[in-house]
Design a protein around this motif. Structure first.
Motif, short mmCIF file in Angstrom:
data_model
loop_
_atom_site.label_atom_id
_atom_site.label_comp_id
_atom_site.label_asym_id
_atom_site.label_seq_id
_atom_site.Cartn_x
_atom_site.Cartn_y
_atom_site.Cartn_z
N ASN A 65 14.91 -20.09 1.10
CA ASN A 65 13.35 -19.74 1.53
C ASN A 65 12.90 -18.28 1.55
O ASN A 65 13.99 -17.71 2.06
CB ASN A 65 12.98 -20.44 2.93
N HIS A 66 11.88 -17.88 1.49
CA HIS A 66 11.70 -16.45 1.52
C HIS A 66 10.16 -16.01 2.11
O HIS A 66 9.36 -17.02 1.80
CB HIS A 66 11.69 -15.89 0.11
N TYR A 67 10.21 -14.95 2.58
CA TYR A 67 8.90 -14.40 3.07
C TYR A 67 8.19 -13.56 2.30
O TYR A 67 9.05 -12.43 1.83
CB TYR A 67 9.17 -13.72 4.66
N TYR A 68 6.93 -13.76 1.68
CA TYR A 68 6.38 -12.79 0.91
C TYR A 68 5.03 -12.15 1.46
O TYR A 68 4.35 -12.82 2.13
CB TYR A 68 5.82 -13.60 -0.58
N SER A 69 4.90 -10.91 0.99
CA SER A 69 3.71 -10.09 1.41
C SER A 69 3.26 -9.26 0.45
O SER A 69 4.04 -8.63 -0.10
CB SER A 69 3.81 -9.59 2.59
N VAL A 70 1.86 -9.19 0.16
CA VAL A 70 1.44 -8.20 -0.71
C VAL A 70 0.34 -7.62 0.01
O VAL A 70 -0.45 -8.33 0.73
CB VAL A 70 1.08 -8.62 -2.08
N ARG A 71 0.26 -6.33 0.27
CA ARG A 71 -0.60 -5.41 1.24
C ARG A 71 -1.45 -4.67 0.54
O ARG A 71 -0.86 -3.60 -0.09
CB ARG A 71 -0.12 -5.04 2.55
N ASN A 72 -2.69 -4.34 1.05
CA ASN A 72 -3.54 -3.08 0.48
C ASN A 72 -2.93 -2.11 1.34
O ASN A 72 -2.96 -2.29 2.72
CB ASN A 72 -5.11 -3.41 0.58
N VAL A 73 -3.01 -0.91 1.05
CA VAL A 73 -2.82 0.39 1.88
C VAL A 73 -4.29 0.66 2.41
O VAL A 73 -5.02 0.90 1.55
CB VAL A 73 -2.14 1.39 1.02
N SER A 74 -4.70 0.46 3.49
CA SER A 74 -5.93 0.51 4.19
C SER A 74 -6.61 1.77 3.52
O SER A 74 -6.18 2.79 3.60
CB SER A 74 -5.96 0.45 5.68
N GLY A 75 -7.85 1.41 2.89
CA GLY A 75 -8.80 2.59 2.50
C GLY A 75 -8.35 3.19 1.09
O GLY A 75 -9.01 4.35 0.89
N THR A 76 -7.35 2.47 0.47
CA THR A 76 -6.99 2.97 -0.67
C THR A 76 -7.01 1.93 -1.76
O THR A 76 -7.13 0.74 -1.36
CB THR A 76 -5.71 3.77 -0.68
N ASP A 77 -6.89 2.26 -2.95
CA ASP A 77 -6.76 1.26 -4.05
C ASP A 77 -5.21 1.01 -4.51
O ASP A 77 -4.64 0.60 -5.40
CB ASP A 77 -7.25 1.78 -5.61
N TYR A 78 -4.21 1.41 -3.20
CA TYR A 78 -2.68 1.17 -3.67
C TYR A 78 -2.42 -0.08 -2.85
O TYR A 78 -2.86 -0.21 -1.68
CB TYR A 78 -2.04 2.26 -2.87
N TRP A 79 -1.53 -0.94 -3.31
CA TRP A 79 -0.95 -1.98 -2.86
C TRP A 79 0.57 -2.11 -2.95
O TRP A 79 1.19 -1.39 -3.62
CB TRP A 79 -1.21 -3.11 -3.90
N LEU A 83 9.40 -8.30 0.07
CA LEU A 83 10.08 -9.57 -0.03
C LEU A 83 11.08 -9.75 1.25
O LEU A 83 11.69 -8.75 1.47
CB LEU A 83 11.06 -9.52 -1.43
N ASP A 84 10.72 -10.80 1.95
CA ASP A 84 11.79 -10.98 3.20
C ASP A 84 11.49 -9.75 4.07
O ASP A 84 12.46 -9.15 4.96
CB ASP A 84 13.08 -11.34 2.89
N GLY A 85 10.19 -9.03 4.18
CA GLY A 85 9.92 -8.08 5.08
C GLY A 85 10.45 -6.84 4.58
O GLY A 85 10.12 -5.73 5.12
N ILE A 86 11.02 -6.63 3.41
CA ILE A 86 11.45 -5.41 3.02
C ILE A 86 10.75 -4.97 1.94
O ILE A 86 10.23 -5.59 0.68
CB ILE A 86 12.94 -5.63 2.26
N PHE A 87 10.18 -3.45 1.94
CA PHE A 87 9.38 -3.05 0.85
C PHE A 87 9.86 -2.90 -0.46
O PHE A 87 11.21 -2.67 -0.51
CB PHE A 87 9.02 -1.73 1.51
N LYS A 88 9.15 -3.39 -1.57
CA LYS A 88 10.00 -3.43 -2.84
C LYS A 88 9.07 -2.31 -3.76
O LYS A 88 10.00 -1.32 -4.41
CB LYS A 88 9.77 -5.01 -3.53
N ILE A 89 7.88 -2.45 -3.90
CA ILE A 89 7.06 -1.27 -4.83
C ILE A 89 5.75 -1.17 -4.31
O ILE A 89 5.19 -1.86 -3.56
CB ILE A 89 7.12 -2.01 -6.13
N SER A 116 5.72 -27.13 -4.94
CA SER A 116 5.72 -25.71 -4.13
C SER A 116 5.28 -26.35 -2.94
O SER A 116 4.63 -26.97 -2.47
CB SER A 116 4.86 -24.66 -4.69
N HIS A 117 6.05 -25.37 -1.63
CA HIS A 117 5.67 -25.41 -0.60
C HIS A 117 5.46 -24.09 0.33
O HIS A 117 6.26 -23.38 -0.10
CB HIS A 117 6.91 -26.26 0.31
N PHE A 118 4.34 -24.06 0.88
CA PHE A 118 3.95 -22.78 1.60
C PHE A 118 3.67 -23.20 3.21
O PHE A 118 3.38 -24.26 3.57
CB PHE A 118 2.71 -22.33 1.02
#
Length: 160
Positions: A65-79, A83-89, A116-118
């Motif tokens: 099982n894994h924790y996923y997150s995709v986040r906007n860099v507030s105020g920008t067009d960067y995302w 994966l599991d709390g570790i920044f990837k790209i 799938s299970h979320f």
């Protein structure tokens, strides 16, 4: 999943999605398994300004099982993808800063799994605060063999 029946392709992911007058934009993170490609892989994907792009984030071990997150860099067009709390790209997604948070399960062939299970689903508000989902609902179902089994506003299954 430990031993999925995959004859073509399966994707289990979460994403931020936005309709716009000329189409849509999204940022997505999850895992996919394609027949003939080897073991399941973690991935990041995004579409902005009509261009779809993706990145391989490494091996997705079966039965884990894994924790996923995709986040906007507030105020920008960067995302940013985690994966599991570790920044990837981090990537630029033209003219895209917010959208609806969605979970998704996809498959290509009717004889393969679309399970799938979320759980512990959270969204981030414009101030950067994380909150549990409060209104989980079915957005679209184009697979008559599977349905959304809502356990709570923060947990669901896609299952037969």
């Amino acid at each position: 999943m430990s031993d999925p029946v995959i004859t073509s392709m399966h994707v289990s992911s979460l994403y931020v999605w936005q309709h716009e007058p000329r189409g849509y934009r999204f940022t997505e993170v999850g895992w996919s398994f394609q027949k003939g490609v080897g073991e399941p892989r973690f991935f990041a994907a995004w579409k902005g300004n009509g261009l779809y792009e993706s990145a391989d984030l490494g091996l997705a071990p079966r039965g884990t099982n894994h924790y996923y997150s995709v986040r906007n860099v507030s105020g920008t067009d960067y995302w940013r993808w985690y994966l599991d709390g570790i920044f990837k790209i981090e990537r630029y997604v033209w003219n895209f800063r917010q959208g609806y948070t969605v979970v998704s399960s996809e498959h290509s062939a009717p004889d393969e799994t679309n399970y799938s299970h979320f759980w512990s689903l959270k969204r981030r508000d414009s101030a950067g605060n994380w909150n549990y989902w409060t209104n989980l609902s079915l957005y679209e179902d184009n697979d008559p063999d599977y349905y959304l089994n809502k356990v709570s506003n923060t947990e669901c299954y896609v299952q037969r």
